[in-house]
Design a protein around this motif. Sequence first.
Motif, PDB file in Angstrom:
ATOM      1  N   TYR A  26       0.797  -1.274   0.184  1.00 26.07           N
ATOM      2  CA  TYR A  26      -0.014  -0.142   0.158  1.00 26.07           C
ATOM      3  C   TYR A  26       0.748   1.237   0.029  1.00 26.07           C
ATOM      4  O   TYR A  26       0.780   2.299  -0.653  1.00 26.07           O
ATOM      5  CB  TYR A  26      -0.957   0.225   1.290  1.00 26.07           C
ATOM      6  N   TRP A  27       1.792   1.324   0.929  1.00 27.50           N
ATOM      7  CA  TRP A  27       2.747   2.625   1.081  1.00 27.50           C
ATOM      8  C   TRP A  27       3.561   2.636  -0.089  1.00 27.50           C
ATOM      9  O   TRP A  27       3.977   3.909  -0.387  1.00 27.50           O
ATOM     10  CB  TRP A  27       3.491   2.576   2.335  1.00 27.50           C
ATOM     11  N   THR A  28       4.177   1.735  -0.781  1.00 30.36           N
ATOM     12  CA  THR A  28       4.663   1.937  -1.800  1.00 30.36           C
ATOM     13  C   THR A  28       4.202   2.421  -2.918  1.00 30.36           C
ATOM     14  O   THR A  28       4.988   3.106  -3.673  1.00 30.36           O
ATOM     15  CB  THR A  28       5.802   0.706  -2.306  1.00 30.36           C
ATOM     16  N   ARG A  29       2.949   2.146  -3.090  1.00 28.89           N
ATOM     17  CA  ARG A  29       2.258   2.717  -4.009  1.00 28.89           C
ATOM     18  C   ARG A  29       1.562   4.210  -3.761  1.00 28.89           C
ATOM     19  O   ARG A  29       1.729   5.053  -4.525  1.00 28.89           O
ATOM     20  CB  ARG A  29       0.614   1.799  -4.549  1.00 28.89           C
ATOM     21  N   GLN A  30       1.580   4.307  -2.830  1.00 34.14           N
ATOM     22  CA  GLN A  30       0.991   5.498  -2.361  1.00 34.14           C
ATOM     23  C   GLN A  30       1.830   6.802  -2.397  1.00 34.14           C
ATOM     24  O   GLN A  30       1.947   7.908  -2.735  1.00 34.14           O
ATOM     25  CB  GLN A  30       0.304   5.502  -0.716  1.00 34.14           C
ATOM     26  N   LEU A  31       3.269   6.190  -1.840  1.00 37.69           N
ATOM     27  CA  LEU A  31       4.611   7.160  -1.781  1.00 37.69           C
ATOM     28  C   LEU A  31       5.275   6.838  -2.911  1.00 37.69           C
ATOM     29  O   LEU A  31       6.358   7.801  -3.119  1.00 37.69           O
ATOM     30  CB  LEU A  31       5.286   6.675  -0.313  1.00 37.69           C
ATOM     31  N   ARG A  32       4.779   6.251  -3.933  1.00 33.01           N
ATOM     32  CA  ARG A  32       5.659   6.051  -5.214  1.00 33.01           C
ATOM     33  C   ARG A  32       7.192   5.850  -5.040  1.00 33.01           C
ATOM     34  O   ARG A  32       7.992   6.499  -5.395  1.00 33.01           O
ATOM     35  CB  ARG A  32       5.374   7.353  -6.183  1.00 33.01           C
ATOM     36  N   CYS A  33       7.485   4.782  -4.192  1.00 26.68           N
ATOM     37  CA  CYS A  33       9.019   4.429  -4.221  1.00 26.68           C
ATOM     38  C   CYS A  33       8.883   2.924  -4.109  1.00 26.68           C
ATOM     39  O   CYS A  33       7.843   1.998  -3.976  1.00 26.68           O
ATOM     40  CB  CYS A  33       9.386   5.039  -2.568  1.00 26.68           C
ATOM     41  N   LEU A  38      11.347   2.446   1.030  1.00 31.27           N
ATOM     42  CA  LEU A  38      10.351   2.588   1.977  1.00 31.27           C
ATOM     43  C   LEU A  38      10.893   1.964   3.277  1.00 31.27           C
ATOM     44  O   LEU A  38      10.935   2.691   4.187  1.00 31.27           O
ATOM     45  CB  LEU A  38       9.117   1.823   1.653  1.00 31.27           C
ATOM     46  N   ARG A  39      11.585   0.913   3.059  1.00 29.77           N
ATOM     47  CA  ARG A  39      12.089   0.080   4.184  1.00 29.77           C
ATOM     48  C   ARG A  39      13.307   1.120   4.849  1.00 29.77           C
ATOM     49  O   ARG A  39      13.534   1.356   6.003  1.00 29.77           O
ATOM     50  CB  ARG A  39      12.659  -1.105   4.114  1.00 29.77           C
ATOM     51  N   SER A  40      14.036   1.615   3.879  1.00 27.54           N
ATOM     52  CA  SER A  40      15.187   2.609   4.243  1.00 27.54           C
ATOM     53  C   SER A  40      14.731   3.741   5.007  1.00 27.54           C
ATOM     54  O   SER A  40      15.207   4.320   5.903  1.00 27.54           O
ATOM     55  CB  SER A  40      16.239   2.960   3.007  1.00 27.54           C
ATOM     56  N   ALA A  41      13.568   4.259   4.386  1.00 31.87           N
ATOM     57  CA  ALA A  41      12.957   5.423   4.933  1.00 31.87           C
ATOM     58  C   ALA A  41      12.651   5.170   6.385  1.00 31.87           C
ATOM     59  O   ALA A  41      12.810   6.310   7.345  1.00 31.87           O
ATOM     60  CB  ALA A  41      11.930   5.882   4.038  1.00 31.87           C
ATOM     61  N   VAL A  42      11.925   4.111   6.727  1.00 31.19           N
ATOM     62  CA  VAL A  42      11.571   3.821   7.861  1.00 31.19           C
ATOM     63  C   VAL A  42      12.589   3.597   8.830  1.00 31.19           C
ATOM     64  O   VAL A  42      12.610   3.960   9.971  1.00 31.19           O
ATOM     65  CB  VAL A  42      10.448   2.646   7.911  1.00 31.19           C
ATOM     66  N   PRO A  47       8.638   5.180  11.764  1.00 36.37           N
ATOM     67  CA  PRO A  47       7.537   4.863  10.914  1.00 36.37           C
ATOM     68  C   PRO A  47       6.437   5.670  10.840  1.00 36.37           C
ATOM     69  O   PRO A  47       5.571   5.549  10.098  1.00 36.37           O
ATOM     70  CB  PRO A  47       7.051   3.724  11.958  1.00 36.37           C
ATOM     71  N   GLU A  48       6.793   7.061  11.415  1.00 36.10           N
ATOM     72  CA  GLU A  48       5.627   8.046  11.061  1.00 36.10           C
ATOM     73  C   GLU A  48       5.473   8.337   9.852  1.00 36.10           C
ATOM     74  O   GLU A  48       6.674   8.698   9.094  1.00 36.10           O
ATOM     75  CB  GLU A  48       5.933   9.205  12.055  1.00 36.10           C
ATOM     76  N   ILE A  49       4.421   8.469   9.230  1.00 44.74           N
ATOM     77  CA  ILE A  49       3.809   8.743   8.066  1.00 44.74           C
ATOM     78  C   ILE A  49       4.826   9.941   7.344  1.00 44.74           C
ATOM     79  O   ILE A  49       5.379  10.142   6.372  1.00 44.74           O
ATOM     80  CB  ILE A  49       2.580   8.458   7.324  1.00 44.74           C
ATOM     81  N   ALA A  50       4.685  11.298   8.250  1.00 43.55           N
ATOM     82  CA  ALA A  50       4.918  12.395   7.845  1.00 43.55           C
ATOM     83  C   ALA A  50       6.362  12.511   7.568  1.00 43.55           C
ATOM     84  O   ALA A  50       6.899  12.956   6.709  1.00 43.55           O
ATOM     85  CB  ALA A  50       4.821  13.366   8.770  1.00 43.55           C
TER      86      ALA A  50
END
Length: 70
Positions: A26-33, A38-42, A47-50
């Motif tokens: 879901y989040w890879t699609r929403q964030l286009r990554c 995504l895992r690196s960013a978290v 884990p906060e979306i912002a």
Amino acid sequence: MTQARLKESSPERQKINVSDGWEVHYWTRQLRCTEQDLRSAVAVAGPEIAAVRGYLQAKRQGGDDHLAHV
């Protein structure tokens, strides 16, 4: 997909759970990554979306200066 599942993993939630395959998708699609991005960013921003959004935006702009503030 059930309504309960959508509600559990909806954008209203404040954190991304990378242990949940559905949320990762879901989040890879929403964030286009990518999943790796995504895992690196978290891992770096938490884990906060912002925070994840901010990290990914800064990364796309080519800067790592934002990491000092995370």
